[in-house]
Design a protein around this motif. Structure first.
Motif, mmCIF file in Angstrom:
data_model
loop_
_atom_site.group_PDB
_atom_site.id
_atom_site.type_symbol
_atom_site.label_atom_id
_atom_site.label_comp_id
_atom_site.label_asym_id
_atom_site.label_seq_id
_atom_site.Cartn_x
_atom_site.Cartn_y
_atom_site.Cartn_z
ATOM 1 N N LEU A 1 0.826 -1.202 0.000
ATOM 2 C CA LEU A 1 0.000 0.000 0.000
ATOM 3 C C LEU A 1 0.861 1.253 0.000
ATOM 4 O O LEU A 1 0.489 2.269 -0.580
ATOM 5 N N TRP A 2 2.005 1.202 0.680
ATOM 6 C CA TRP A 2 2.980 2.292 0.724
ATOM 7 C C TRP A 2 4.276 1.731 1.275
ATOM 8 O O TRP A 2 4.317 0.599 1.752
ATOM 9 N N MET A 3 5.331 2.513 1.217
ATOM 10 C CA MET A 3 6.599 2.135 1.822
ATOM 11 C C MET A 3 7.402 3.414 2.016
ATOM 12 O O MET A 3 7.470 4.253 1.118
ATOM 13 N N ASP A 4 7.958 3.572 3.205
ATOM 14 C CA ASP A 4 8.840 4.693 3.512
ATOM 15 C C ASP A 4 10.281 4.205 3.392
ATOM 16 O O ASP A 4 10.599 3.090 3.829
ATOM 17 N N PHE A 5 11.146 5.036 2.827
ATOM 18 C CA PHE A 5 12.538 4.643 2.608
ATOM 19 C C PHE A 5 13.507 5.613 3.267
ATOM 20 O O PHE A 5 13.214 6.794 3.425
ATOM 21 N N GLU A 6 14.681 5.068 3.600
ATOM 22 C CA GLU A 6 15.782 5.869 4.114
ATOM 23 C C GLU A 6 17.091 5.171 3.786
ATOM 24 O O GLU A 6 17.122 3.973 3.503
ATOM 25 N N ILE B 1 25.875 1.088 -0.775
ATOM 26 C CA ILE B 1 24.758 1.944 -0.374
ATOM 27 C C ILE B 1 23.581 1.014 -0.118
ATOM 28 O O ILE B 1 23.280 0.149 -0.943
ATOM 29 N N VAL B 2 22.927 1.177 1.025
ATOM 30 C CA VAL B 2 21.744 0.384 1.334
ATOM 31 C C VAL B 2 20.598 1.335 1.622
ATOM 32 O O VAL B 2 20.707 2.193 2.503
ATOM 33 N N ILE B 3 19.520 1.188 0.845
ATOM 34 C CA ILE B 3 18.289 1.904 1.167
ATOM 35 C C ILE B 3 17.303 0.857 1.664
ATOM 36 O O ILE B 3 17.201 -0.234 1.111
ATOM 37 N N SER B 4 16.630 1.188 2.746
ATOM 38 C CA SER B 4 15.713 0.240 3.373
ATOM 39 C C SER B 4 14.322 0.828 3.443
ATOM 40 O O SER B 4 14.153 2.024 3.689
ATOM 41 N N GLY B 5 13.339 -0.025 3.222
ATOM 42 C CA GLY B 5 11.949 0.391 3.245
ATOM 43 C C GLY B 5 11.195 -0.263 4.376
ATOM 44 O O GLY B 5 11.426 -1.422 4.704
ATOM 45 N N SER B 6 10.295 0.513 4.976
ATOM 46 C CA SER B 6 9.432 0.005 6.040
ATOM 47 C C SER B 6 8.059 0.651 5.902
ATOM 48 O O SER B 6 7.911 1.691 5.277
ATOM 49 N N ILE B 7 7.070 0.018 6.513
ATOM 50 C CA ILE B 7 5.734 0.602 6.445
ATOM 51 C C ILE B 7 5.535 1.657 7.519
ATOM 52 O O ILE B 7 4.594 2.435 7.458
ATOM 53 N N ASP B 8 6.440 1.694 8.490
ATOM 54 C CA ASP B 8 6.375 2.695 9.558
ATOM 55 C C ASP B 8 7.781 2.925 10.092
ATOM 56 O O ASP B 8 8.370 2.018 10.688
ATOM 57 N N GLN B 9 8.304 4.120 9.882
ATOM 58 C CA GLN B 9 9.680 4.396 10.289
ATOM 59 C C GLN B 9 9.858 4.511 11.796
ATOM 60 O O GLN B 9 10.976 4.580 12.270
ATOM 61 N N SER B 10 8.768 4.496 12.550
ATOM 62 C CA SER B 10 8.916 4.522 14.003
ATOM 63 C C SER B 10 9.303 3.147 14.540
ATOM 64 O O SER B 10 9.775 3.029 15.664
ATOM 65 N N ASN C 1 11.718 -0.285 14.118
ATOM 66 C CA ASN C 1 13.043 -0.600 13.597
ATOM 67 C C ASN C 1 13.002 -1.891 12.798
ATOM 68 O O ASN C 1 13.887 -2.719 12.895
ATOM 69 N N GLU C 2 11.940 -2.072 12.022
ATOM 70 C CA GLU C 2 11.763 -3.299 11.262
ATOM 71 C C GLU C 2 11.592 -2.959 9.784
ATOM 72 O O GLU C 2 10.613 -2.324 9.389
ATOM 73 N N TYR C 3 12.567 -3.371 8.994
ATOM 74 C CA TYR C 3 12.517 -3.095 7.563
ATOM 75 C C TYR C 3 11.882 -4.259 6.821
ATOM 76 O O TYR C 3 12.035 -5.412 7.199
ATOM 77 N N ALA C 4 11.178 -3.946 5.759
ATOM 78 C CA ALA C 4 10.546 -4.949 4.913
ATOM 79 C C ALA C 4 11.398 -5.267 3.687
ATOM 80 O O ALA C 4 11.285 -6.345 3.107
ATOM 81 N N LEU C 5 12.256 -4.318 3.309
ATOM 82 C CA LEU C 5 12.997 -4.434 2.055
ATOM 83 C C LEU C 5 14.323 -3.692 2.153
ATOM 84 O O LEU C 5 14.362 -2.571 2.670
ATOM 85 N N ASP C 6 15.382 -4.319 1.691
ATOM 86 C CA ASP C 6 16.687 -3.657 1.542
ATOM 87 C C ASP C 6 17.063 -3.691 0.067
ATOM 88 O O ASP C 6 16.912 -4.728 -0.586
ATOM 89 N N ILE C 7 17.537 -2.569 -0.440
ATOM 90 C CA ILE C 7 18.068 -2.512 -1.800
ATOM 91 C C ILE C 7 19.518 -2.076 -1.669
ATOM 92 O O ILE C 7 19.804 -0.997 -1.142
ATOM 93 N N GLU C 8 20.426 -2.935 -2.120
ATOM 94 C CA GLU C 8 21.851 -2.669 -2.003
ATOM 95 C C GLU C 8 22.438 -2.298 -3.357
ATOM 96 O O GLU C 8 22.165 -2.958 -4.362
ATOM 97 N N LYS D 1 16.772 -7.394 -1.356
ATOM 98 C CA LYS D 1 16.595 -8.376 -0.287
ATOM 99 C C LYS D 1 15.229 -8.134 0.356
ATOM 100 O O LYS D 1 15.025 -7.103 0.995
ATOM 101 N N ILE D 2 14.327 -9.057 0.147
ATOM 102 C CA ILE D 2 12.998 -8.956 0.738
ATOM 103 C C ILE D 2 13.072 -9.548 2.141
ATOM 104 O O ILE D 2 13.353 -10.739 2.309
ATOM 105 N N LEU D 3 12.847 -8.712 3.136
ATOM 106 C CA LEU D 3 12.973 -9.117 4.532
ATOM 107 C C LEU D 3 11.634 -9.524 5.133
ATOM 108 O O LEU D 3 11.591 -10.268 6.109
#
Length: 134
Positions: free
Chosen positions: A24-29, A38-47, A49-56, A124-126
């Motif tokens: 539905l959405w994903m926040d990245f940092e 470089i690793v960007i990680s996505g989560s549904i809620d940045q509050s 500390n659980e990422y759903a996806l890493d892109i290296e 990497k799908i976490l």
């Protein structure tokens, strides 16, 4: 030194975009950024500390980016730049041969605000299902 073939790059891009098209959405940092990775990680809620996806992105050459952003679900998340964009960025950043230039779309921007040049990309799908149905 191993360099990915274009077909392998495109497979990883499809993997990222397919995964995010089911979200539905994903926040990245940026979680890591140095000369080797470089690793960007996505989560549904940045509050959380659980990422759903890493892109290296391995062996990066340059980055032009925001630090944090949200996906724009109406567009593919990540793509390779067009030939015209590649020529412009090659001139601007003297991109070395063997690098691929990626553009990343973000919510609230007409044009992609994020560009990364690197030799490799790995998705990497976490969390296979970050939006579980009750």
């Amino acid at each position: 030194m191993f360099i990915m073939k274009r077909e392998e790059i495109e497979q990883e891009i499809v993997k990222v975009n397919t995964y995010l098209s089911n979200c539905l959405w994903m926040d990245f940092e940026f979680c890591r950024m140095d000369a080797g990775l470089i690793v960007i990680s996505g989560s549904i809620d940045q509050s959380y500390n659980e990422y759903a996806l890493d892109i290296e992105f391995e062996q990066p050459h340059f980055v032009s980016s925001l630090f944090m952003w949200k996906t724009d679900t109406s567009k593919p998340f990540i793509e390779l730049v067009s030939s015209e964009e590649e020529s412009e960025l090659n001139t601007k950043y003297s991109v070395e041969r063997g690098n691929y230039i990626f553009k990343i779309n973000a919510e609230g921007f007409e044009e992609p605000p994020i560009f990364i040049a690197a030799r490799k990309i790995t998705c990497k799908i976490l969390n296979e299902n970050p939006f579980p149905k009750n």
